[in-house]
Design a protein around this motif. Structure first.
Motif, PDB file in Angstrom:
ATOM      1  N   ILE A   1     -15.645   3.425  -0.130  1.00 51.74           N
ATOM      2  CA  ILE A   1     -15.773   4.688  -0.855  1.00 51.74           C
ATOM      3  C   ILE A   1     -16.965   4.576  -1.795  1.00 51.74           C
ATOM      4  O   ILE A   1     -16.973   3.724  -2.695  1.00 51.74           O
ATOM      5  CB  ILE A   1     -14.485   5.001  -1.640  1.00 51.74           C
ATOM      6  CG1 ILE A   1     -13.354   5.369  -0.662  1.00 51.74           C
ATOM      7  CG2 ILE A   1     -14.719   6.134  -2.647  1.00 51.74           C
ATOM      8  CD1 ILE A   1     -12.007   5.612  -1.319  1.00 51.74           C
TER       9      ILE A   1
ATOM     10  N   VAL B   1     -14.516   7.789  -8.047  1.00 56.34           N
ATOM     11  CA  VAL B   1     -13.760   6.860  -7.222  1.00 56.34           C
ATOM     12  C   VAL B   1     -12.253   7.133  -7.309  1.00 56.34           C
ATOM     13  O   VAL B   1     -11.562   7.163  -6.284  1.00 56.34           O
ATOM     14  CB  VAL B   1     -14.085   5.395  -7.605  1.00 56.34           C
ATOM     15  CG1 VAL B   1     -13.099   4.419  -6.990  1.00 56.34           C
ATOM     16  CG2 VAL B   1     -15.518   5.044  -7.199  1.00 56.34           C
ATOM     17  N   ALA B   2     -11.729   7.355  -8.513  1.00 57.58           N
ATOM     18  CA  ALA B   2     -10.280   7.575  -8.659  1.00 57.58           C
ATOM     19  C   ALA B   2      -9.835   8.796  -7.863  1.00 57.58           C
ATOM     20  O   ALA B   2      -8.809   8.768  -7.178  1.00 57.58           O
ATOM     21  CB  ALA B   2      -9.924   7.742 -10.143  1.00 57.58           C
TER      22      ALA B   2
ATOM     23  N   ARG C   1      -5.531   8.369  -0.037  1.00 57.92           N
ATOM     24  CA  ARG C   1      -4.130   7.971   0.118  1.00 57.92           C
ATOM     25  C   ARG C   1      -3.282   9.192   0.486  1.00 57.92           C
ATOM     26  O   ARG C   1      -2.395   9.107   1.344  1.00 57.92           O
ATOM     27  CB  ARG C   1      -3.613   7.311  -1.161  1.00 57.92           C
ATOM     28  CG  ARG C   1      -4.226   5.906  -1.391  1.00 57.92           C
ATOM     29  CD  ARG C   1      -3.790   5.290  -2.715  1.00 57.92           C
ATOM     30  NE  ARG C   1      -2.364   5.160  -2.869  1.00 57.92           N
ATOM     31  CZ  ARG C   1      -1.614   4.195  -2.330  1.00 57.92           C
ATOM     32  NH1 ARG C   1      -2.190   3.257  -1.608  1.00 57.92           N
ATOM     33  NH2 ARG C   1      -0.311   4.158  -2.524  1.00 57.92           N
TER      34      ARG C   1
ATOM     35  N   LYS D   1       0.817  -1.217   0.000  1.00 58.10           N
ATOM     36  CA  LYS D   1       0.000   0.000   0.000  1.00 58.10           C
ATOM     37  C   LYS D   1       0.852   1.270   0.000  1.00 58.10           C
ATOM     38  O   LYS D   1       0.368   2.338  -0.373  1.00 58.10           O
ATOM     39  CB  LYS D   1      -0.931  -0.034   1.218  1.00 58.10           C
ATOM     40  CG  LYS D   1      -2.115   0.890   1.080  1.00 58.10           C
ATOM     41  CD  LYS D   1      -3.102   0.737   2.211  1.00 58.10           C
ATOM     42  CE  LYS D   1      -4.029   1.950   2.240  1.00 58.10           C
ATOM     43  NZ  LYS D   1      -5.090   1.838   3.224  1.00 58.10           N
ATOM     44  N   GLN D   2       2.089   1.140   0.426  1.00 61.25           N
ATOM     45  CA  GLN D   2       2.956   2.321   0.414  1.00 61.25           C
ATOM     46  C   GLN D   2       3.225   2.818  -1.006  1.00 61.25           C
ATOM     47  O   GLN D   2       3.529   3.985  -1.210  1.00 61.25           O
ATOM     48  CB  GLN D   2       4.288   2.010   1.098  1.00 61.25           C
ATOM     49  CG  GLN D   2       4.169   1.777   2.595  1.00 61.25           C
ATOM     50  CD  GLN D   2       5.482   1.308   3.190  1.00 61.25           C
ATOM     51  OE1 GLN D   2       6.540   1.808   2.840  1.00 61.25           O
ATOM     52  NE2 GLN D   2       5.416   0.315   4.065  1.00 61.25           N
ATOM     53  N   HIS D   3       3.137   1.915  -1.981  1.00 63.91           N
ATOM     54  CA  HIS D   3       3.562   2.287  -3.333  1.00 63.91           C
ATOM     55  C   HIS D   3       2.491   2.081  -4.404  1.00 63.91           C
ATOM     56  O   HIS D   3       2.645   2.567  -5.521  1.00 63.91           O
ATOM     57  CB  HIS D   3       4.814   1.490  -3.716  1.00 63.91           C
ATOM     58  CG  HIS D   3       5.920   1.693  -2.745  1.00 63.91           C
ATOM     59  ND1 HIS D   3       6.606   2.872  -2.667  1.00 63.91           N
ATOM     60  CD2 HIS D   3       6.416   0.887  -1.778  1.00 63.91           C
ATOM     61  CE1 HIS D   3       7.513   2.783  -1.709  1.00 63.91           C
ATOM     62  NE2 HIS D   3       7.409   1.588  -1.150  1.00 63.91           N
ATOM     63  N   TYR D   4       1.454   1.355  -4.048  1.00 63.88           N
ATOM     64  CA  TYR D   4       0.386   1.056  -5.013  1.00 63.88           C
ATOM     65  C   TYR D   4      -0.954   1.259  -4.330  1.00 63.88           C
ATOM     66  O   TYR D   4      -1.061   1.055  -3.121  1.00 63.88           O
ATOM     67  CB  TYR D   4       0.456  -0.412  -5.481  1.00 63.88           C
ATOM     68  CG  TYR D   4       1.799  -0.774  -6.026  1.00 63.88           C
ATOM     69  CD1 TYR D   4       2.092  -0.603  -7.383  1.00 63.88           C
ATOM     70  CD2 TYR D   4       2.805  -1.256  -5.190  1.00 63.88           C
ATOM     71  CE1 TYR D   4       3.342  -0.902  -7.875  1.00 63.88           C
ATOM     72  CE2 TYR D   4       4.065  -1.562  -5.692  1.00 63.88           C
ATOM     73  CZ  TYR D   4       4.324  -1.378  -7.033  1.00 63.88           C
ATOM     74  OH  TYR D   4       5.562  -1.667  -7.526  1.00 63.88           O
ATOM     75  N   SER D   5      -1.973   1.607  -5.102  1.00 61.83           N
ATOM     76  CA  SER D   5      -3.301   1.515  -4.511  1.00 61.83           C
ATOM     77  C   SER D   5      -3.662   0.030  -4.470  1.00 61.83           C
ATOM     78  O   SER D   5      -3.372  -0.726  -5.406  1.00 61.83           O
ATOM     79  CB  SER D   5      -4.324   2.346  -5.283  1.00 61.83           C
ATOM     80  OG  SER D   5      -4.770   1.687  -6.432  1.00 61.83           O
TER      81      SER D   5
ATOM     82  N   ASP E   1      -7.736   0.341  -0.051  1.00 56.05           N
ATOM     83  CA  ASP E   1      -7.967   1.671  -0.619  1.00 56.05           C
ATOM     84  C   ASP E   1      -9.365   1.754  -1.219  1.00 56.05           C
ATOM     85  O   ASP E   1      -9.999   2.802  -1.180  1.00 56.05           O
ATOM     86  CB  ASP E   1      -6.910   1.975  -1.687  1.00 56.05           C
ATOM     87  CG  ASP E   1      -5.558   2.276  -1.069  1.00 56.05           C
ATOM     88  OD1 ASP E   1      -5.506   3.129  -0.163  1.00 56.05           O
ATOM     89  OD2 ASP E   1      -4.558   1.652  -1.481  1.00 56.05           O
ATOM     90  N   MET E   2      -9.819   0.651  -1.793  1.00 61.65           N
ATOM     91  CA  MET E   2     -11.159   0.608  -2.376  1.00 61.65           C
ATOM     92  C   MET E   2     -11.633  -0.837  -2.329  1.00 61.65           C
ATOM     93  O   MET E   2     -10.822  -1.763  -2.396  1.00 61.65           O
ATOM     94  CB  MET E   2     -11.118   1.106  -3.840  1.00 61.65           C
ATOM     95  CG  MET E   2     -12.449   1.055  -4.592  1.00 61.65           C
ATOM     96  SD  MET E   2     -13.703   2.151  -3.846  1.00 61.65           S
ATOM     97  CE  MET E   2     -15.180   1.581  -4.704  1.00 61.65           C
TER      98      MET E   2
ATOM     99  N   VAL F   1     -10.023   7.880  -4.097  1.00 58.37           N
ATOM    100  CA  VAL F   1      -8.947   6.961  -3.696  1.00 58.37           C
ATOM    101  C   VAL F   1      -7.634   7.738  -3.571  1.00 58.37           C
ATOM    102  O   VAL F   1      -6.910   7.600  -2.573  1.00 58.37           O
ATOM    103  CB  VAL F   1      -8.808   5.792  -4.696  1.00 58.37           C
ATOM    104  CG1 VAL F   1      -7.500   5.025  -4.487  1.00 58.37           C
ATOM    105  CG2 VAL F   1      -9.996   4.839  -4.581  1.00 58.37           C
TER     106      VAL F   1
ATOM    107  N   LEU G   1     -10.894   3.230 -11.306  1.00 55.04           N
ATOM    108  CA  LEU G   1      -9.611   3.646 -10.729  1.00 55.04           C
ATOM    109  C   LEU G   1      -8.889   4.661 -11.607  1.00 55.04           C
ATOM    110  O   LEU G   1      -7.853   5.212 -11.210  1.00 55.04           O
ATOM    111  CB  LEU G   1      -8.711   2.427 -10.488  1.00 55.04           C
ATOM    112  CG  LEU G   1      -9.132   1.508  -9.344  1.00 55.04           C
ATOM    113  CD1 LEU G   1      -8.258   0.254  -9.310  1.00 55.04           C
ATOM    114  CD2 LEU G   1      -9.069   2.236  -7.992  1.00 55.04           C
TER     115      LEU G   1
END
Lengths: 242, 242
Positions: free
Chosen positions: B148, B131-132, B139, A118-122, A146-147, B135, A171
């Motif tokens: 969400i 949503v995007a 973050r 999660k630090q680098h990607y959703s 995140d979702m 999100v 997304l």
């Protein structure tokens, strides 16, 4: 063309949580409390197969109208209980059993792995579960998505193409910027055919010790032994895999 | 009938994040970096009004086809920029400005308040944002939503009834088990008419120091001075408010 992965979509049942072990553990405790003896692991396997196999497939083929997974679990449970000799349960007891899917436990590597990723990607749930089930599970198991993409957002079950493509659109990413992470080849096959990236997560214990399990059968972008290994391989930067 | 609140749905722009202050701060920094002088606060107010007022209303009335809020922000920005003398910007600069909505800052009480509320209730974003955008914002601002609900899940903007009712259904709750928390009366009015609970969050700084702000005009279930106060009033237990 250089492309990069921005978002990870996680299959949940089997990949992130140990549905089988969690259900059996809770049902054994239920049996002890109520002094009921039954083949709990057989019941769980039959329940999952009836729900995620038979009924979900019938819904995908439109021979059964749309039902969210909570309803599918309920229909399957009513079908399976008498087969395992469980005929005298109260409505409250059946409901308690039914709701066990909302309280599944993560695999030992899940929380640390997701936290690193999660630090680098959703990092999103991408599951045939319905939203209510997935929200409850995330709160119970402390999965910080995140979702949450539940199948009842779209009334489509995986591996229907609509589910994969709508998640990418929502997304704000192209399919090649999104990686599906799953312990099941059919999920990754659909993702791959639609242009998404694929990570196969090995879960040899999904069907229990000595049980059958899937080995990777396609040419997936990554194969990881667990979510910590996935975080190791994906690394701290957004990486090009083509 | 005794009913209980299980889920909180949070309006985001103005209630959870300081959209106006965040946009102005970033645009002022942009102006300094590029030695551009402009009425940044005027531009931000016009941008928000054009997008969230004019265009969203046209979409709700179906005089404009569906566009997610990112597209609405883009259309409104192109409309507003020349009015404020900003005519020579590159595409990259316009995109950078456009994307500022993805990086809004929370109010000072937001993170601690949401964290306390989340211990006892499911806490979801419930926003006209797509949503995007939501999100990315979560973050960036470290908002840990349970779910969400962005308007592009349903192609309906608040206060369309469909948005409120679909969110309740997806959470598996009756409307009276769900509380909408917002700094805007029209949002709570729609919620109330549909049987949801309502909490008015006072945000006197939404339009800046000395700017106009909404006072509660309906008989809402709760009125809170901020999210910490909301957590104080809702308390550690699920409480009946009727």
């Amino acid at each position: 063309m250089k492309t990069t992965v921005h978002a990870l979509l996680f299959d949940v049942f089997g990949t992130v949580v140990d549905w089988r072990g969690s259900l059996i553990k809770n049902l054994e405790a239920f049996g002890q409390k109520h002094t009921i003896t039954a083949d709990w692991s057989g019941l769980v396997d039959a329940w999952q197969s009836e729900a995620h196999g038979q009924l979900v497939e019938q819904i995908r083929e439109r021979t059964l109208p749309w039902h969210p997974l909570d309803d599918v679990h309920r229909l399957a449970l009513q079908e399976v209980l008498p087969r395992y000799g469980l005929v005298g349960l109260t409505d409250a007891e059946v409901t308690w059993i039914h709701r066990l899917w909302h309280r599944l436990e993560p695999w030992p590597d899940t929380l640390a792995g997701l936290s690193r990723l999660k630090q680098h990607y959703s990092v999103s749930a991408f599951s045939n579960g319905n939203v209510a089930l997935l929200v409850d599970m995330a709160r119970h198991a402390r999965l910080s998505w995140d979702m949450i993409f539940g199948a009842d957002l779209f009334n489509h079950y995986k591996p229907d193409a609509e589910f994969y493509l709508r998640a990418c659109t929502l997304l704000g990413h192209e399919p090649e910027q999104v990686m599906v992470c799953a312990a099941h080849n059919d999920d990754l096959q659909a993702a791959s055919e639609l242009g998404l990236r694929t990570a196969f997560i090995q879960r040899p214990m999904e069907k229990g010790p000595g049980g059958p399990f899937e080995s990777p059968t396609g040419s997936w972008d990554l194969i990881a032994s667990d979510l910590q290994d996935l975080a190791d391989q994906l690394g701290p930067e957004i990486i090009d895999y083509r």
